[in-house]
Design a protein around this motif. Structure first.
Motif, PDB file in Angstrom:
ATOM      1  N   LYS A   9       0.848  -1.187   0.000  1.00 61.24           N
ATOM      2  CA  LYS A   9       0.000   0.000   0.000  1.00 61.24           C
ATOM      3  C   LYS A   9       0.884   1.237   0.000  1.00 61.24           C
ATOM      4  O   LYS A   9       1.922   1.267   0.640  1.00 61.24           O
ATOM      5  N   LEU A  10       0.448   2.249  -0.729  1.00 61.47           N
ATOM      6  CA  LEU A  10       1.134   3.536  -0.763  1.00 61.47           C
ATOM      7  C   LEU A  10       0.243   4.546  -0.061  1.00 61.47           C
ATOM      8  O   LEU A  10      -0.943   4.646  -0.364  1.00 61.47           O
ATOM      9  N   TYR A  11       0.813   5.307   0.857  1.00 64.43           N
ATOM     10  CA  TYR A  11       0.043   6.314   1.573  1.00 64.43           C
ATOM     11  C   TYR A  11       0.604   7.701   1.326  1.00 64.43           C
ATOM     12  O   TYR A  11       1.804   7.895   1.283  1.00 64.43           O
ATOM     13  N   GLY A  12      -0.293   8.670   1.205  1.00 60.19           N
ATOM     14  CA  GLY A  12       0.085  10.069   1.150  1.00 60.19           C
ATOM     15  C   GLY A  12       0.790  10.488  -0.127  1.00 60.19           C
ATOM     16  O   GLY A  12       1.550  11.442  -0.117  1.00 60.19           O
ATOM     17  N   TYR A  13       0.549   9.808  -1.212  1.00 63.06           N
ATOM     18  CA  TYR A  13       1.279  10.125  -2.430  1.00 63.06           C
ATOM     19  C   TYR A  13       0.519  11.098  -3.314  1.00 63.06           C
ATOM     20  O   TYR A  13      -0.673  11.273  -3.190  1.00 63.06           O
ATOM     21  N   ALA A  64      12.123  14.099  11.458  1.00 68.38           N
ATOM     22  CA  ALA A  64      11.908  15.284  10.615  1.00 68.38           C
ATOM     23  C   ALA A  64      12.882  15.303   9.436  1.00 68.38           C
ATOM     24  O   ALA A  64      12.494  15.626   8.303  1.00 68.38           O
ATOM     25  N   GLU A  65      14.145  14.954   9.673  1.00 70.87           N
ATOM     26  CA  GLU A  65      15.135  14.923   8.589  1.00 70.87           C
ATOM     27  C   GLU A  65      14.792  13.846   7.567  1.00 70.87           C
ATOM     28  O   GLU A  65      14.915  14.063   6.364  1.00 70.87           O
ATOM     29  N   TYR A  66      14.372  12.682   8.051  1.00 71.92           N
ATOM     30  CA  TYR A  66      13.986  11.586   7.160  1.00 71.92           C
ATOM     31  C   TYR A  66      12.826  12.011   6.269  1.00 71.92           C
ATOM     32  O   TYR A  66      12.869  11.856   5.052  1.00 71.92           O
ATOM     33  N   LYS A  67      11.789  12.561   6.891  1.00 70.43           N
ATOM     34  CA  LYS A  67      10.602  12.980   6.135  1.00 70.43           C
ATOM     35  C   LYS A  67      10.952  14.016   5.070  1.00 70.43           C
ATOM     36  O   LYS A  67      10.473  13.944   3.939  1.00 70.43           O
ATOM     37  N   GLU A  68      11.796  14.975   5.428  1.00 71.67           N
ATOM     38  CA  GLU A  68      12.187  16.002   4.462  1.00 71.67           C
ATOM     39  C   GLU A  68      12.986  15.388   3.309  1.00 71.67           C
ATOM     40  O   GLU A  68      12.753  15.695   2.141  1.00 71.67           O
ATOM     41  N   THR A  69      13.899  14.483   3.629  1.00 68.14           N
ATOM     42  CA  THR A  69      14.749  13.868   2.612  1.00 68.14           C
ATOM     43  C   THR A  69      13.963  13.018   1.625  1.00 68.14           C
ATOM     44  O   THR A  69      14.245  13.025   0.428  1.00 68.14           O
ATOM     45  N   VAL A  70      12.962  12.283   2.122  1.00 68.92           N
ATOM     46  CA  VAL A  70      12.203  11.380   1.250  1.00 68.92           C
ATOM     47  C   VAL A  70      10.917  12.005   0.722  1.00 68.92           C
ATOM     48  O   VAL A  70      10.170  11.365  -0.011  1.00 68.92           O
ATOM     49  N   GLY A  71      10.650  13.253   1.116  1.00 68.34           N
ATOM     50  CA  GLY A  71       9.503  13.975   0.571  1.00 68.34           C
ATOM     51  C   GLY A  71       8.179  13.720   1.260  1.00 68.34           C
ATOM     52  O   GLY A  71       7.125  14.000   0.686  1.00 68.34           O
ATOM     53  N   LEU A  72       8.225  13.203   2.486  1.00 68.18           N
ATOM     54  CA  LEU A  72       6.979  12.988   3.234  1.00 68.18           C
ATOM     55  C   LEU A  72       6.548  14.278   3.924  1.00 68.18           C
ATOM     56  O   LEU A  72       7.386  15.121   4.275  1.00 68.18           O
ATOM     57  N   LEU A  73       5.264  14.427   4.147  1.00 67.22           N
ATOM     58  CA  LEU A  73       4.758  15.565   4.896  1.00 67.22           C
ATOM     59  C   LEU A  73       5.244  15.486   6.336  1.00 67.22           C
ATOM     60  O   LEU A  73       5.409  14.388   6.879  1.00 67.22           O
ATOM     61  N   SER A  75       3.665  15.801   8.939  1.00 69.42           N
ATOM     62  CA  SER A  75       2.660  15.121   9.760  1.00 69.42           C
ATOM     63  C   SER A  75       2.563  13.618   9.492  1.00 69.42           C
ATOM     64  O   SER A  75       1.799  12.918  10.162  1.00 69.42           O
ATOM     65  N   ALA A  76       3.339  13.100   8.545  1.00 68.63           N
ATOM     66  CA  ALA A  76       3.277  11.684   8.189  1.00 68.63           C
ATOM     67  C   ALA A  76       3.733  10.811   9.354  1.00 68.63           C
ATOM     68  O   ALA A  76       4.748  11.081   9.985  1.00 68.63           O
ATOM     69  N   ALA A  77       2.981   9.752   9.619  1.00 73.52           N
ATOM     70  CA  ALA A  77       3.360   8.790  10.654  1.00 73.52           C
ATOM     71  C   ALA A  77       4.315   7.772  10.050  1.00 73.52           C
ATOM     72  O   ALA A  77       4.096   7.281   8.947  1.00 73.52           O
TER      73      ALA A  77
END
Length: 83
Positions: A9-13, A64-73, A75-77
């Protein structure tokens, strides 16, 4: 929005989906195995119940660094559905 592709499953794309060039999965999307409810690390491709401890210890990144690097919001869990 959610899609299933080859039992993942893909979420938030947002389309168009773009492969994460430095590892696994897609930019801005978290891959989850719907059977085990584990999520995939974009960097090493391994699957975990929760990514927080893994990315901190193995990749020396904060959530926060991970989310920014991979392009997640922000607020992403970074956890599977069962959590």
């Amino acid at each position: 929005m959610e899609i299933a592709q080859e039992n993942i499953k893909l979420y938030g794309y947002k389309e168009p989906l773009m492969r994460f060039k430095d590892g696994f999965g897609y930019e801005g999307a978290l891959l989850m195995n719907p059977v085990s409810s584990q999520v995939q690390c974009h960097f090493c491709g391994k699957w975990f119940d929760t990514l927080g401890p893994h990315i901190n210890f193995k990749h020396s990144l904060t959530a926060a660094e991970y989310k920014e690097t991979v392009g997640l919001l922000p607020s992403a869990a970074l956890i599977g559905e069962k959590y």
